[in-house]
Write a protein that holds these residues in place. Structure first.
Motif, short mmCIF file in Angstrom:
data_model
loop_
_atom_site.label_atom_id
_atom_site.label_comp_id
_atom_site.label_asym_id
_atom_site.label_seq_id
_atom_site.Cartn_x
_atom_site.Cartn_y
_atom_site.Cartn_z
N GLY A 1 -5.58 100.13 -10.94
CA GLY A 1 -4.41 100.92 -11.29
C GLY A 1 -3.11 100.16 -11.22
N ASP B 1 -3.35 105.38 -18.65
CA ASP B 1 -4.09 106.40 -17.90
C ASP B 1 -5.57 106.40 -18.28
OD1 ASP B 1 -1.77 107.13 -16.61
OD2 ASP B 1 -1.42 108.90 -17.87
N MET B 2 -5.86 106.24 -19.57
CA MET B 2 -7.24 106.23 -20.03
C MET B 2 -7.99 105.02 -19.45
SD MET B 2 -8.83 105.86 -23.85
CE MET B 2 -8.34 104.15 -23.90
N GLY C 1 -12.23 103.66 -13.06
CA GLY C 1 -12.38 104.35 -11.79
C GLY C 1 -11.20 104.12 -10.85
N GLY C 2 -10.05 103.80 -11.39
CA GLY C 2 -8.86 103.60 -10.58
C GLY C 2 -8.85 102.30 -9.79
N ARG D 1 -0.33 106.99 -21.95
CA ARG D 1 -1.65 107.61 -22.13
C ARG D 1 -2.75 106.55 -22.16
NH1 ARG D 1 0.82 111.59 -26.04
NH2 ARG D 1 0.57 109.86 -27.47
N ASP E 1 -7.22 103.38 -16.78
CA ASP E 1 -7.32 103.60 -15.33
C ASP E 1 -8.49 104.53 -15.01
OD1 ASP E 1 -6.50 103.17 -12.67
OD2 ASP E 1 -5.30 105.01 -12.70
N ASP E 2 -8.65 105.58 -15.80
CA ASP E 2 -9.77 106.51 -15.60
C ASP E 2 -11.11 105.82 -15.84
OD1 ASP E 2 -8.12 108.62 -14.97
OD2 ASP E 2 -8.17 109.49 -16.98
N ARG E 3 -11.18 105.03 -16.89
CA ARG E 3 -12.45 104.37 -17.23
C ARG E 3 -12.84 103.29 -16.22
NH1 ARG E 3 -13.53 104.28 -23.59
NH2 ARG E 3 -13.14 106.49 -23.89
#
Length: 70
Positions: A42, A31-32, A38-39, A28, A34-36
């Motif tokens: 990754g 993923d957070m 903008g990928g 998690r 990665d989202d912040r």
């Protein structure tokens, strides 16, 4: 037994008893991040999560506590 030995023992016990929760938490968190970002990073984030899981899994010298999944 030193302070750090005591902390390591507690961390080992926590990973032994709650390895699945630690693994989910690392996923998690990755993923957070990665989202912040903008990928954009990754692949590096996934590598970092895998390294963290390997280190937690190696606390007791056995490769059975943390499941590496993508």
């Amino acid at each position: 037994m030193g302070v750090f030995d005591n902390l390591k023992d507690k961390a080992t016990d926590a990973v032994d008893n709650h390895g699945d929760k630690a693994s989910d938490g690392l996923d998690r968190a990755g993923d957070m991040v990665d989202d912040r970002t903008g990928g954009q990073h990754g692949d590096k984030i996934d590598q970092g999560v895998d390294v963290a899981k390997d280190r937690l899994d190696g606390l007791d010298g056995q490769d059975d506590d943390i499941e590496n999944r993508q």
